[in-house]
Structures are given as structure tokens and as C-alpha cells.
Design a protein around this motif. Structure first.
Motif, mmCIF file in Angstrom:
data_model
loop_
_atom_site.group_PDB
_atom_site.id
_atom_site.type_symbol
_atom_site.label_atom_id
_atom_site.label_comp_id
_atom_site.label_asym_id
_atom_site.label_seq_id
_atom_site.Cartn_x
_atom_site.Cartn_y
_atom_site.Cartn_z
ATOM 1 N N LEU A 196 27.143 41.784 42.432
ATOM 2 C CA LEU A 196 25.774 41.930 42.910
ATOM 3 C C LEU A 196 25.406 40.715 43.750
ATOM 4 O O LEU A 196 25.457 39.576 43.254
ATOM 5 N N ASP A 197 25.089 40.937 45.000
ATOM 6 C CA ASP A 197 24.607 39.880 45.886
ATOM 7 C C ASP A 197 23.094 40.032 45.992
ATOM 8 O O ASP A 197 22.593 40.965 46.629
ATOM 9 N N ARG B 264 31.567 45.818 33.983
ATOM 10 C CA ARG B 264 31.410 44.363 33.919
ATOM 11 C C ARG B 264 30.925 43.878 35.276
ATOM 12 O O ARG B 264 31.465 44.276 36.312
ATOM 13 N N CYS B 265 29.903 43.024 35.303
ATOM 14 C CA CYS B 265 29.292 42.581 36.550
ATOM 15 C C CYS B 265 29.286 41.058 36.627
ATOM 16 O O CYS B 265 29.355 40.365 35.610
ATOM 17 N N VAL B 266 29.168 40.559 37.848
ATOM 18 C CA VAL B 266 28.958 39.136 38.089
ATOM 19 C C VAL B 266 27.875 38.982 39.152
ATOM 20 O O VAL B 266 27.705 39.839 40.015
ATOM 21 N N LEU C 129 31.221 42.795 47.707
ATOM 22 C CA LEU C 129 32.619 43.198 47.530
ATOM 23 C C LEU C 129 33.460 42.035 47.039
ATOM 24 O O LEU C 129 34.288 42.189 46.135
ATOM 25 N N LYS C 130 33.273 40.857 47.622
ATOM 26 C CA LYS C 130 34.023 39.670 47.200
ATOM 27 C C LYS C 130 33.722 39.331 45.736
ATOM 28 O O LYS C 130 34.610 38.974 44.965
ATOM 29 N N LEU C 131 32.455 39.443 45.362
ATOM 30 C CA LEU C 131 32.083 39.167 43.979
ATOM 31 C C LEU C 131 32.713 40.180 43.026
ATOM 32 O O LEU C 131 33.149 39.829 41.923
#
Length: 269
Positions: free
Chosen positions: A55-56, A97-99, A144-146
Motif C-alpha cells: 500500500l502506497d 499480508r500487507c506492508v 508493486l515494489k512494496l
């Protein structure tokens, strides 16, 4: 130790020592060291999730990217940074799972995401910047990178403050702003009077009485200019003291940790 290159990748030396390098799963050169914390190491047992999300977050919109366990993109969207919009986008995924990068909004986003049953970590953006930076920088690309970082587990988690700690921090920040505003008004009153040859003694004790006394002999224009500033200063000082008493009662007198660090008094003996 010597590092050999095989098939375009840096191979791991016999022992993990400071200074060896290899290609990361994201195609970036990752420098390892013996000082690397356990939080940054990839743990396959903890990362076996069906979907991984990045998530950005910005003030108005949030870019979301979800990858499958094999790294394929299964969902991508840009939604408004609101609770309902983010939860609606993530509820369709069961094992998720998220960051999210550390920011003023990160902890609020974590609360929203965890309400859907997903797991989420806040990562250190300084350590992740070398991986997620690219020539073409947009919110979907950063998301996408995250998500890729989340899938491989190559990130450093940062501490998440509790809801109570965030409330106390907000309270202290608000009181600090009141203190700064009162100090600024105090110095402004002294400076304006000094320009007219009127000097007020040092210290805030009986400051109001000293200013009122000199204003009795000043011109009406000067009185009308200084009186509102003095009234505002008095009100800020009043609010400052009230907030101090309230936070002291909330923390010092009720928090067990603060009680243990409080100096002993005669009543305690």
C-alpha cells in the motif's frame, strides 16, 4: 572472503560475513552484513501467505497492489484514503499480508487493514528506498515494489505505537503548541513595548500587572494594540496549566510505569 560469480548472480560465501553481496529477488543488488537484524531476514515460515499486498499511502489516495504466492499480480487499484474504500478493496482476499511505509498515516491504515483480518507491517522506508526507487516513480509502481518486498520478506519492521500512546502523543503535541504560542506572544508584547521605550521586567510572574500598569500611561492606540495580545496570552497560559494538570492526573497518577519511576515522598514511607 572471496566471492564468485555464477550465471550472472553473486553466490553466497561459505560463511555469512560482513561485505558479501548477491542479487535480491527484486533484481537489485543487496548488500548483507553480519550486523543485519533478525527483522530484516527472510523467514519462509512466517511468510507463507496466499496473497501479499503493498500500500502506497498519500493524503488523498492510496495505491494498492496484491500479488499471488507465485508473484503474479492479481489486483491493482488506486482508491481514496478512506476506511471504507481500503477495506472494500482488501476484504476479497482471505489470507493476506500487507506492508506500508512508515508515515503519519501508517498506524491508522494498519488499524483499518487489521479490521479486515489481514496482517500488516510498517516498514522502514530508509532501508527499503534502495529497492523501491526507480526512474519512473508513480504510486502504483511503488505499491508493486512494496508488494514484492512483502512477498520475499526483505524489509525491516518498525515499532507500532499503541492507540493510547498515540493519544498521549497527540495531547502532548497540542500542549507544546500552546506553550510555543504563549511564549511567542510574551516575546511579542515585550518587543512592541520596547520599541516605544517601555521596558518590562524579566520573568512571567506578575507580567500581566506590569503590562497593565505601563499601559495606563500609554496612548489609546498602544493600549488597543497590546491589550488583545495580553488577553490572548493569559488565556493560553490558563489552558497550558489546565492541560498539564490533566495529563499529570492521567499519566503520572494512574500509569503503573510512571508510578514506579516517581520519586518517593514522605507519604510513601
Amino acid at each position: 572472503p572471496e566471492v564468485s560469480q555464477q550465471q550472472g548472480r553473486w553466490s553466497k560465501p561459505p560463511t555469512l560475513e560482513k561485505g558479501w553481496q548477491r542479487k535480491s529477488p527484486l533484481g537489485e543488488l543487496d548488500t548483507w552484513s553480519s550486523e543485519r537484524s533478525d527483522a530484516t531476514k527472510f523467514n519462509p515460515k512466517e511468510n507463507k501467505m496466499d496473497h501479499h499486498c503493498g500500500l502506497d499511502v498519500s493524503d488523498k489516495s492510496t495505491a494498492i497492489c496484491v500479488l499471488s504466492i507465485d508473484g503474479g499480480k492479481v489486483f491493482e487499484a488506486v482508491v481514496s484514503t478512506e476506511k471504507k474504500a481500503i477495506q472494500k478493496a482488501l476484504k476479497r482476499f482471505g489470507d493476506l499480508r500487507c506492508v506500508v511505509e512508515a508515515s503519519p498515516l501508517a498506524e491508522m491504515i494498519c488499524d483499518w487493514v487489521e479490521a479486515t483480518g489481514a496482517r500488516i507491517d510498517i516498514l522502514d522506508p530508509r532501508r527499503a528506498s534502495a529497492v523501491i526507487k526507480s526512474k519512473k516513480k508513480t504510486d502504483p509502481i511503488d505499491a508493486l515494489k512494496l508488494a514484492q518486498l512483502c512477498r520475499v520478506g526483505w524489509y525491516t519492521k518498525v515499532h507500532r505505537k499503541s492507540a493510547k500512546a498515540r493519544e498521549i502523543r497527540t495531547y502532548l503535541t497540542a500542549r507544546m503548541q500552546i506553550v510555543r504560542s504563549a511564549t511567542k506572544l510574551y516575546n511579542t508584547i515585550r518587543g512592541l513595548l520596547r520599541a516605544h521605550g517601555i521596558r518590562i521586567g524579566e520573568g512571567r510572574a506578575k507580567f500581566q500587572e506590569r503590562v497593565r500598569k505601563v499601559l495606563e500611561e500609554a496612548s489609546p492606540v498602544l493600549q488597543n494594540a497590546i491589550s488583545p495580545l495580553l488577553d490572548s496570552w493569559l488565556e493560553l497560559r490558563k489552558q497550558e496549566k489546565q492541560m498539564y494538570r490533566a495529563i499529570r492526573k492521567t499519566i503520572v497518577e494512574s500509569d503503573p510505569v510512571a508510578q514506579r519511576s516517581r520519586p518517593a515522598t514522605k507519604a510513601d514511607t
